[in-house]
Scaffold this motif. Sequence first.
Motif, PDB file in Angstrom:
ATOM      1  N   SER A 187       6.466  32.050 -26.004  1.00  0.00           N
ATOM      2  CA  SER A 187       5.811  31.526 -24.810  1.00  0.00           C
ATOM      3  C   SER A 187       6.379  30.172 -24.403  1.00  0.00           C
ATOM      4  O   SER A 187       6.672  29.326 -25.249  1.00  0.00           O
ATOM      5  CB  SER A 187       4.306  31.384 -25.049  1.00  0.00           C
ATOM      6  N   GLN A 188       6.486  29.982 -23.100  1.00  0.00           N
ATOM      7  CA  GLN A 188       6.969  28.728 -22.539  1.00  0.00           C
ATOM      8  C   GLN A 188       5.786  27.935 -22.002  1.00  0.00           C
ATOM      9  O   GLN A 188       4.818  28.512 -21.505  1.00  0.00           O
ATOM     10  CB  GLN A 188       7.967  29.020 -21.413  1.00  0.00           C
ATOM     11  N   ASN A 189       5.874  26.623 -22.110  1.00  0.00           N
ATOM     12  CA  ASN A 189       4.835  25.762 -21.585  1.00  0.00           C
ATOM     13  C   ASN A 189       4.780  25.920 -20.069  1.00  0.00           C
ATOM     14  O   ASN A 189       5.770  25.707 -19.372  1.00  0.00           O
ATOM     15  CB  ASN A 189       5.143  24.309 -21.969  1.00  0.00           C
ATOM     16  N   LEU A 190       3.610  26.291 -19.541  1.00  0.00           N
ATOM     17  CA  LEU A 190       3.476  26.547 -18.114  1.00  0.00           C
ATOM     18  C   LEU A 190       3.797  25.300 -17.285  1.00  0.00           C
ATOM     19  O   LEU A 190       4.448  25.395 -16.239  1.00  0.00           O
ATOM     20  CB  LEU A 190       2.055  27.026 -17.807  1.00  0.00           C
ATOM     21  N   GLU A 191       3.368  24.130 -17.744  1.00  0.00           N
ATOM     22  CA  GLU A 191       3.615  22.910 -16.991  1.00  0.00           C
ATOM     23  C   GLU A 191       5.102  22.592 -16.903  1.00  0.00           C
ATOM     24  O   GLU A 191       5.590  22.116 -15.873  1.00  0.00           O
ATOM     25  CB  GLU A 191       2.845  21.744 -17.606  1.00  0.00           C
ATOM     26  N   GLU A 192       5.838  22.853 -17.981  1.00  0.00           N
ATOM     27  CA  GLU A 192       7.283  22.628 -17.960  1.00  0.00           C
ATOM     28  C   GLU A 192       7.974  23.599 -17.005  1.00  0.00           C
ATOM     29  O   GLU A 192       8.949  23.250 -16.343  1.00  0.00           O
ATOM     30  CB  GLU A 192       7.861  22.781 -19.372  1.00  0.00           C
TER      31      GLU A 192
END
Length: 285
Positions: A139-144
């Motif tokens: 999973s990737q950080n949504l904010e990034e």
Amino acid sequence: MDNAPCLGSTVSLEEYGPPPCDSSPTEDGLVDAFGDLAALPVEVEERRPTCLRCRRPQKVCLCPFLPPQPLEVSTCLYVVQHPAEESRVLRTVPLLAACLPQGKCSVIVGRKFNEEKHPELAAVCQDDRTLILYPGPKSQNLEELVRYQEVGTVKHNVIIIDGTWSQAKNMFLKNSMFHLPKQVQLHRTLSSQYVIRTQPSNICLSTLECAAVALSVLEQNDEILEVLLRPLKALCSFQLQHGAQIHHSKEHLLRNGMYDKPMPKNKRKIKRMEKLITDHNICPR
């Protein structure tokens, strides 16, 4: 030949006598009693009138805490809901849907999904603008992900799995179409306001809270979070005023020696309990 009557011949009662009767006076009395019961009028339990917008009983309607007009957002939410959630009284998804314009929050109920039975959902999963909110090493950080995007330049679709943590995990693993979208997770530090239902850990959020955080990030508007949490806080406040108890997370109970249920003997379950204390990813409910 035996003296049995032939098929098609006429047989009189005088020849063979009256047919044998197997019933007794006691049985006749039971039949009469059941007949009397069957004749009684059936009392149909009347369901309480329900508000068409918030889906709550009218006496405890939460519409005063909803936005006067649906929030204008460019993001489309797709809530994939486990069937068990439909029967829960204190659900958060109806409140979420009531805050958004029609067509911006679609709810699809089921356990297994495929392209043949769910072509619209399959098309959404194949869209490169689609994100699925599910924590994990991939999973990737949504904010990034959206940090350098201008508001409205990319109209994202967001898939959220609605169910308990174990239900969400099974649904994600057993549906290959959910592995197609980019996997994202939330890294904001936010304690759940959904205090009338037990969460696995302190940072696990309800479906409405996950959606609220995701929308505020994607739309770059923190006011969305405040507006969406308002009816959830009102729901919990009302329940607490009428006898509900605050539910601490399993993580909180374990950390403070308050977990009063028998500890599991299965090694995998023990490891899962330990993970509640060490894992700091926000998990969708």
